[in-house]
Design a protein around this motif. Structure first.
Motif, PDB file in Angstrom:
ATOM      1  N   PRO A  60      13.403 -35.778  -5.832  1.00  0.00           N
ATOM      2  CA  PRO A  60      12.700 -36.703  -6.711  1.00  0.00           C
ATOM      3  C   PRO A  60      11.701 -37.572  -5.946  1.00  0.00           C
ATOM      4  CG  PRO A  60      15.033 -36.704  -7.204  1.00  0.00           C
ATOM      5  CD  PRO A  60      14.853 -35.892  -5.970  1.00  0.00           C
ATOM      6  N   LYS A  83      19.182 -30.187  -5.702  1.00  0.00           N
ATOM      7  CA  LYS A  83      19.187 -31.365  -6.581  1.00  0.00           C
ATOM      8  C   LYS A  83      20.564 -32.024  -6.464  1.00  0.00           C
ATOM      9  CE  LYS A  83      17.424 -33.792 -10.085  1.00  0.00           C
ATOM     10  NZ  LYS A  83      16.388 -34.791  -9.812  1.00  0.00           N
ATOM     11  N   LEU A 135      22.546 -34.328  -9.475  1.00  0.00           N
ATOM     12  CA  LEU A 135      22.719 -33.830 -10.831  1.00  0.00           C
ATOM     13  C   LEU A 135      24.215 -33.821 -11.193  1.00  0.00           C
ATOM     14  CD1 LEU A 135      21.267 -32.629 -13.282  1.00  0.00           C
ATOM     15  CD2 LEU A 135      21.446 -30.387 -12.222  1.00  0.00           C
ATOM     16  N   SER A 149      18.956 -38.234 -21.006  1.00  0.00           N
ATOM     17  CA  SER A 149      17.728 -37.496 -20.700  1.00  0.00           C
ATOM     18  C   SER A 149      16.547 -38.017 -21.506  1.00  0.00           C
ATOM     19  CB  SER A 149      17.924 -36.001 -20.955  1.00  0.00           C
ATOM     20  OG  SER A 149      18.237 -35.769 -22.304  1.00  0.00           O
ATOM     21  N   HIS A 165      14.921 -40.852 -19.750  1.00  0.00           N
ATOM     22  CA  HIS A 165      14.127 -40.417 -18.591  1.00  0.00           C
ATOM     23  C   HIS A 165      12.790 -39.850 -19.056  1.00  0.00           C
ATOM     24  CE1 HIS A 165      17.150 -41.081 -15.497  1.00  0.00           C
ATOM     25  NE2 HIS A 165      18.055 -40.524 -16.285  1.00  0.00           N
ATOM     26  N   ARG A 205       9.291 -38.542 -10.738  1.00  0.00           N
ATOM     27  CA  ARG A 205      10.742 -38.656 -10.501  1.00  0.00           C
ATOM     28  C   ARG A 205      11.501 -38.595 -11.832  1.00  0.00           C
ATOM     29  NH1 ARG A 205      11.854 -43.724  -7.333  1.00  0.00           N
ATOM     30  NH2 ARG A 205      11.259 -42.445  -5.567  1.00  0.00           N
ATOM     31  N   GLU A 206      11.012 -39.343 -12.819  1.00  0.00           N
ATOM     32  CA  GLU A 206      11.690 -39.348 -14.118  1.00  0.00           C
ATOM     33  C   GLU A 206      11.577 -37.996 -14.804  1.00  0.00           C
ATOM     34  OE1 GLU A 206      13.635 -41.563 -15.138  1.00  0.00           O
ATOM     35  OE2 GLU A 206      13.147 -43.169 -13.728  1.00  0.00           O
ATOM     36  N   THR A 253      14.077 -35.652 -13.256  1.00  0.00           N
ATOM     37  CA  THR A 253      15.442 -35.969 -13.693  1.00  0.00           C
ATOM     38  C   THR A 253      15.663 -35.493 -15.127  1.00  0.00           C
ATOM     39  OG1 THR A 253      15.402 -37.909 -12.272  1.00  0.00           O
ATOM     40  CG2 THR A 253      17.122 -37.832 -13.958  1.00  0.00           C
TER      41      THR A 253
END
Lengths: 550, 366
Positions: free
Chosen positions: B37, B185, B188, B327, B330, B348-349, B352
């Motif tokens: 990210p 990742k 997560l 989610s 984000h 970054r968002e 994610t």
């Protein structure tokens, strides 16, 4: 591959205090004959019942439920009779109310409508039924759950019934669904559990659906609060007392749709499992002293493998893997899977759904009625699931789903695996209905199990099993029977309730594979007494009386 | 109530376009979800859509943002008819159809574009997602494998194939796939969760416990991870630890259920367009449960509708701090950061969001 002709054995068990005829059918296979066909025979058999849901544009939630079907021998002639619960126009609307129907079985699979004479036409918006001899007078009585007050029909023993719900103290005004009888406190009298659903009322109907496209649909149960289940203790004088909270049924979510009493921990008393809609299911351990303990979390039977509550509808218990312990099966909504909980002993279960191979096939279907049963008498338990969606306009919301759906027949392959084989055993399994209640009986006495399905706002279905008796093949509720034949040991128990809103005939049926004789039958009676029979021929119905031997 | 679902990577970029900043749309070459990210990708060459196609796409995106998937599909279809060979527009159409649960035309669209771009990844992912939703795991599994042949670090394929192999009983392959995913990742929660399940099935209880604790650390509101820890401890006869996890699970589940039930009135006000009234209802609910990321998300959505973007940003930041698995929050943060020119934060968002949405096919219901 068959090497011998069909044969069968049935055991009829009579517990002196219970005076309930109980038969155990012992039937013997190897592989399922390709010629085994389920033939749709309702009309030919004289069964013309058609469920009426009373669909309205207001989309009242009760219209989605369908109704139950019960096999029970109301006239004590040895043949399983058939009762279909009617719903009807929703309360507050006018129109003809058709009523529930009792069909008498002539022993050959032909049925005659005896409702008027019997007096069991039930005028409520009906849901489910359960039958048992609650007053120990030697005949089976009938409980009918409703949206509204419930009915208890006491069997007069002369082909007629008297409705005694209020007098008996079981005319529960909540929206009740499935029911089951069991002697939970071992006092020799059958008690009654009734699952209750949500606090929906005709005057609190909510608008649900797609607000963007303004398409109305039936509400999810999340739209309403759950209401608690009822456990009625049989006082022995024709009356019952509701004792749920007092004896430990502390679960608070409500929304019960399916119920099964089963001795899941093998300690000789019936434990209680309730399938619940979109809230955690509930498993209560019977403590053996008239009380229960909620063991849902420790048992791992309340949720999906991912710790999510699912939309539990029908349920049943059965030893599908032959380890002597009763496993649990619960059917669910589309987008979920039908869960198989494998009993590890000590009231601990593992979710065996995916390893059993029954998960993916059910994702687009909505299961309601269900039962473990050995349809091909090959000595292991298969599964039946009656399917049908809840939302009548579901294709507007999801083009992969249909309202009417085909039923499932899962063949037990051994090794903990199942395979859906319905379409190999009859054109019926390619046809689509809105399935709800479902029950089993050998209605034509030919040694294999037949099926009755009640469909929502559609005609009922009777599936005659033709060929299930090509292999070799019992009432005392709570009796546990182990049959050893050909070196293989199978266990079953006699249960009221199970499935969804429905009840099977009070007969246990054992497939014996190719074994022509039964080495041993071990019976543990509800009283705790045990009894052993040895060296019985296959392919017969045997009636057994407790303590008196054969 | 979910307002937003995942769209291909092109979506966020098109948001800028819908805000009238540019008619040229920079589109990444594939659903590149690799990289940490903290290391956003370099912008790629801009895509020029014909003016009318661009307008239909922007209309579709706006409808999609409001959860109007049927309308969005209709707009994207118009755009697709103008640029029939454009895989990104086709992806938008297919994904909108998928979200509208119109699986038959969604499959047809994904298959059509594959005939034009046989090596494309996005249509395969779309088809595989449909396979999972329809219970057709035999269809989905090879499609995810094909994606990984073309894009070995594709997070969505790694997660979903890992999950499918778990469901198929191949716990070792599931473990391997999810372990690869976690290297790519590490933050997560669902990857750690499912890896924990695989380890448990492999009777590697210590590793299972470690992964489940990691899932809890990453998302403390993750009731499912506590459920699995409880199950693990029951199996190990660790009664005290099991009881503790069961208690946390029940508390979280009860709270989530209560939040869902309590939110009804606020959502009704929101859907009726009474955003100020909905905000007041959310404030009341937050006084009852100040730890609800879900309520902060609802508040943020209302502020967005009212054009009060600074307040929306603050509410959404609180939402993801309280519940990192939201989610939708984000997604909206990515849009807001992009509009503010904060590319790093936006990327970054977005990453994610995409990683969380990689598991969207697990959801249940009608």
């Amino acid at each position: 591959m068959r090497t011998r002709p069909a044969s069968r054995l049935a055991l009829a068990c009579l517990a002196p205090l219970l005076a309930v005829p109980a038969r155990t059918l012992l039937a013997s296979p190897a592989t399922t004959p390709a010629s085994l066909v389920f033939t749709e025979t309702a009309q030919a058999a004289g069964v013309t019942f058609r469920h009426v849901a009373g669909h309205t544009p207001e989309k009242y939630m009760i219209e989605t439920m369908g109704s139950g079907v019960c096999f029970f021998d109301y006239d004590n002639d040895g043949y399983s009779d058939l009762y279909f619960v009617q719903s009807g126009p929703v309360p507050g609307t006018t129109g003809t109310r058709p009523g529930s129907v009792l069909y008498r079985n002539d022993g050959k699979g032909h049925f005659a409508d005896v409702t008027a004479k019997a007096g069991v036409g039930a005028a409520g918006y009906g849901m489910g039924c359960a039958a048992a001899d609650y007053d120990n007078d030697g005949d089976e009585d009938l409980f009918v759950s409703n949206f509204g007050e419930d009915f208890l029909y006491r069997n007069n023993g002369d082909g007629t019934f008297t409705e005694v719900g209020k007098k008996a103290g079981v005319s529960n005004p909540m929206w009740s669904t499935s029911a089951a009888f069991a002697d939970y406190d071992s006092d020799g009298r059958l008690d009654l559990f009734v699952a209750n659903y949500v606090d929906f009322a005709m005057d609190n109907n909510k608008w649900c659906g797609d607000s963007i496209r303004k398409i109305r649909a039936y509400c999810h149960p999340d739209a309403y609060e759950g209401v608690p289940d009822s456990l009625y203790h049989n006082n022995g004088d024709g009356t019952f007392t509701e004792v749920g909270r007092k004896v430990g049924l502390t679960e608070r979510w409500g929304k019960g749709l399916g119920v099964v009493f089963s001795d899941l921990d093998g300690d000789g008393d019936p434990d209680l499992y309730v399938a619940k809609d979109s809230v955690p299911n509930a498993l209560y351990r019977n403590n053996g002293d008239g009380t229960f303990t909620d063991v849902t979390m420790d048992s791992n039977t309340g949720y999906s493998e991912d710790g999510k509550p699912e939309a539990g509808m029908g349920t049943d218990a059965g030893d599908y893997d032959g380890d002597g312990r009763f496993d649990l099966f619960v059917v669910h909504l589309s987008g979920e899977v039908n869960e198989l909980y494998r009993n590890l002993g000590g009231l601990r279960f593992e979710v065996a759904t995916y390893p059993a191979g029954i998960a993916a096939v059910g994702v687009r279907w909505v299961g309601f009625g269900t039962n473990f049963f050995d349809y091909d008498n090959d000595g292991d338990l298969d599964l039946y699931v009656a399917n049908g969606h809840i939302i009548d306009n579901i294709p507007l919301f999801n083009d992969s789903l249909t309202y009417a759906q085909r039923d499932f027949l899962f063949e037990n392959l051994g090794g903990g695996k199942f395979k859906e084989v319905g379409r190999q055993h009859g054109a019926y399994f390619a046809r689509e209905f809105v399935g709800r209640g479902m029950a089993l009986a050998d209605m034509d006495g030919d040694g294999d199990l037949d099926v009755a399905v009640s469909n929502n706002d559609q005609p009922a279905v009777l599936l005659r099993n033709d060929g299930g008796n090509a292999q070799h093949y019992r009432d005392a509720i709570g009796a546990k029977v182990a049959v050893t034949a050909g070196g293989k040991r199978q266990v079953e128990e006699l249960r009221s309730g199970t499935s969804y809103l429905s009840q099977n005939e009070l007969v246990l049926h054992f497939g014996l594979g190719s074994a022509a004789r039964v080495e041993k039958v071990e019976i543990r009676w509800p009283s705790g007494a045990t009894q052993i029979l040895t060296n019985l021929a296959a392919d017969q119905v045997v009636r057994i009386r407790e303590a008196a031997g054969r | 109530m979910r307002i937003l679902q995942t769209l291909p990577v092109v979506l966020l970029i098109l948001f800028a376009d819908s805000c009238g900043k540019s008619s040229q749309t920079p589109v990444p070459s594939s659903a590149d979800t690799s990289g940490s990210p903290a290391q956003p990708r370099e912008p790629e060459a801009p895509l020029v859509l014909p003016g009318e196609a661009s307008r239909f796409v922007n209309e579709g995106v706006a409808e999609y943002r409001q959860g109007r998937y049927h309308d969005a599909a209709a707009s994207f279809e118009k755009a697709r008819n103008l640029v029939p060979a454009d895989p990104r527009v086709s992806g938008l159409l297919g994904t909108s159809l998928l979200q509208a649960k119109r699986y038959t035309p969604a499959q047809a669209e994904f298959r059509r574009i594959l005939t034009i771009h046989p090596d494309a990844v996005e249509p395969r992912l779309g088809l595989a997602r449909i396979g999972i939703r329809l219970g057709d795991y035999e269809m989905a599994t090879p499609l995810f494998r094909e994606v990984l042949q073309r894009d070995p670090d594709n997070l969505q394929a790694l997660y979903n194939l890992g999950m499918l192999r778990y469901r198929a009983g191949d716990y070792a392959e599931s473990r391997d796939l999810l372990s690869r995913l976690i290297i790519l990742k590490p933050d997560l929660p669902d990857a750690h969760y499912t890896l924990g399940l695989a380890y448990a099935r492999l009777n590697q209880d210590a590793k299972a416990e470690e992964e489940l604790h990691r899932a809890v650390t990453l998302a403390p509101q993750n009731s499912q991870a506590h459920f699995q820890l409880a199950s693990l401890y029951v199996r190990q006869e660790k009664r005290e630890a099991a009881a503790k996890e069961q208690e946390i699970f029940k508390r979280l589940w009860d709270r989530q259920a209560a939040d869902r039930a309590a939110e009804g009135k606020a959502r009704e006000l929101y859907l009726a367009g009474d955003y100020a009234g909905a905000i007041q209802e959310y404030i009341r609910l937050l006084e009852i449960n100040p730890q609800s990321g879900r309520f902060e998300l609802g508040r943020g959505q209302c502020f967005l509708k009212m054009g009060r973007k600074d307040e929306a940003l603050a509410a959404l930041q609180k939402a993801v701090a309280l519940d990192p698995k939201l989610s939708d929050a984000h997604f909206l943060l990515a849009v807001l950061y992009q509009e503010r020119g904060e590319a790093l934060q936006s990327e970054r968002e977005r990453q994610t969001f995409e990683a969380l949405e990689a598991i969207s096919e697990n959801k249940t219901g009608f």
